[in-house]
Design an enzyme around this catalytic site. Structure first.
Site: not given
Ligand code: TYM
Length: 334
Positions: A114, A196, A199
């Site tokens: 990032k 990866k 979004k």
């Molecule tokens: P975020 O919002 O980027 O993504 C949400 C969830 O989607 C999964 N993910 C994917 N899984 C498979 N293939 C992909 N290409 C892919 N892109 C995203 C992410 O691994 C995630 O599980 N930091 C986290 C949000 C968060 C969180 C937490 C998660 C904040 N606090 C506490 C678990 C526990 C995030 O940015 O996810």
């Protein structure tokens, strides 16, 4: 709440979710919510680490709340709330900051990625992001955290911080375990299968959004990058086709062997249409349901309000314990 183990996970409302978020996270949330006391959050504070348009963030937050519900998160069984509605998250993050070292944060893969992407805004929040995530998890005495593979490093930090704190003050936090699905834990970009699916990708053809209609989905799959020969098999030498097969199998619940057999002797063209069709069959009804729910803002507000009240009660139990352990004098209401 029933006497079950606690599950916590969150998603950032930083844009319309992709099928990567769906397969890596939400699909597993739905599956697990019967077996755990589940708490799902909209990680809105996390989105602020990248500059947001306030109106768009508000819209995306409602979109995500509606999508959680459309994907089968049942608020009779699970808690659904916005992170910013429960101030204990930011408060515990502050305490955990005093147990975390800059070196642990600067070596995080997501921080490095990032920082490259947002060179003009490498703020402290971007670096501190995993500490807030640790607070999210540890506040609820969480035992299981379903996530995609990209969040594994952050979960490790949450575990390390819990153990570090417990070693000084006794058993205050449960040490959480990650739950990373066997397949589709890392759905790759359609434009570059070594990256990866995200979004925030500037190339709209690189990802399938949960808002894409059937024609768009099929068109994007038709343009997906594949490999030079014509074999439809899973192989490290064929990242493009392997990614499409992974998506196909995750959406149809078929095994790789079944899918490889099904497409044996077929061309890439037919295969890509079949993948698009399988994805649209699942995404279409979810999108329609999400839009229906989204039309009723008052309902969504009431769901989030109820979720925040329940989450707050649980969160403050842990936070008070932490404050006491570190020596803060509790407020005496006179
Ligand atoms: P975020 O919002 O980027 O993504 C949400 C969830 O989607 C999964 N993910 C994917 N899984 C498979 N293939 C992909 N290409 C892919 N892109 C995203 C992410 O691994 C995630 O599980 N930091 C986290 C949000 C968060 C969180 C937490 C998660 C904040 N606090 C506490 C678990 C526990 C995030 O940015 O996810």
């Amino acid at each position: 709440m029933e006497d079950k183990k606690i599950l916590f996970s969150a998603i950032q409302p930083s844009g319309i979710l992709t099928i990567g978020n769906y397969l890596g996270a939400i699909k597993n949330f739905k599956k697990l919510q019967d077996d755990y006391n589940s708490i799902f959050s909209l990680a809105d504070l996390h989105t602020l680490t990248v500059r947001q348009d306030p109106a768009v963030l508000r819209k995306n937050t409602y979109e995500l709340a509606a999508l959680y519900l459309a994907c089968g998160i049942d608020v009779e069984k699970s808690i659904l709330f916005a992170q910013s509605h429960v101030s204990a998250h930011a408060e515990l993050a502050w305490i955990l900051n005093t147990f975390c070292y800059p070196g642990e944060l600067s070596r995080m893969t997501q921080f490095k990625d990032k920082s490259r992407k947002h060179e003009d805004n490498i703020n402290m929040g971007l670096m501190d992001y995993p500490v807030l995530m640790a607070a999210d998890i540890l506040l609820y005495q969480t035992e299981l955290v379903p996530i995609g593979a990209d969040q594994k490093q952050h979960l490790e930090l949450a575990r390390d911080l819990a153990i570090r704190f417990n070693n000084i003050y006794g058993d205050v936090f449960k040490v959480p375990e990650g739950y990373i699905g066997k397949s589709a834990a890392r759905v790759m970009s359609l434009a570059d299968p070594t990256k990866k699916m995200s979004k925030s990708d500037a190339n709209l053809n690189a990802f399938i959004s949960m808002d894409d209609d059937k024609d768009t989905i099929i068109r994007k799959f038709k343009r997906a990058v594949t490999d030079s020969d014509n074999k439809i098999i899973v192989s490290p030498e064929k990242p493009g086709i392997s990614n499409l097969l992974t998506i196909y199998c995750a959406f149809t619940e078929k095994s790789f062997e079944q899918a490889e057999q099904e497409f044996d002797g077929k061309g890439y063209g037919d295969f890509k249409i079949a993948v698009g069709q399988a994805v649209a069959d699942v995404v279409d009804p979810i999108r329609e349901e999400k839009n229906k729910i989204l039309a009723d803002k008052a309902y969504l507000d009431s769901v989030l309000n109820m979720g925040a009240e329940m989450a707050e009660r649980l969160a403050y139990r842990t936070l008070s314990k932490v404050y006491k352990k570190v020596g803060l004098v509790p407020r005496k209401r006179v």
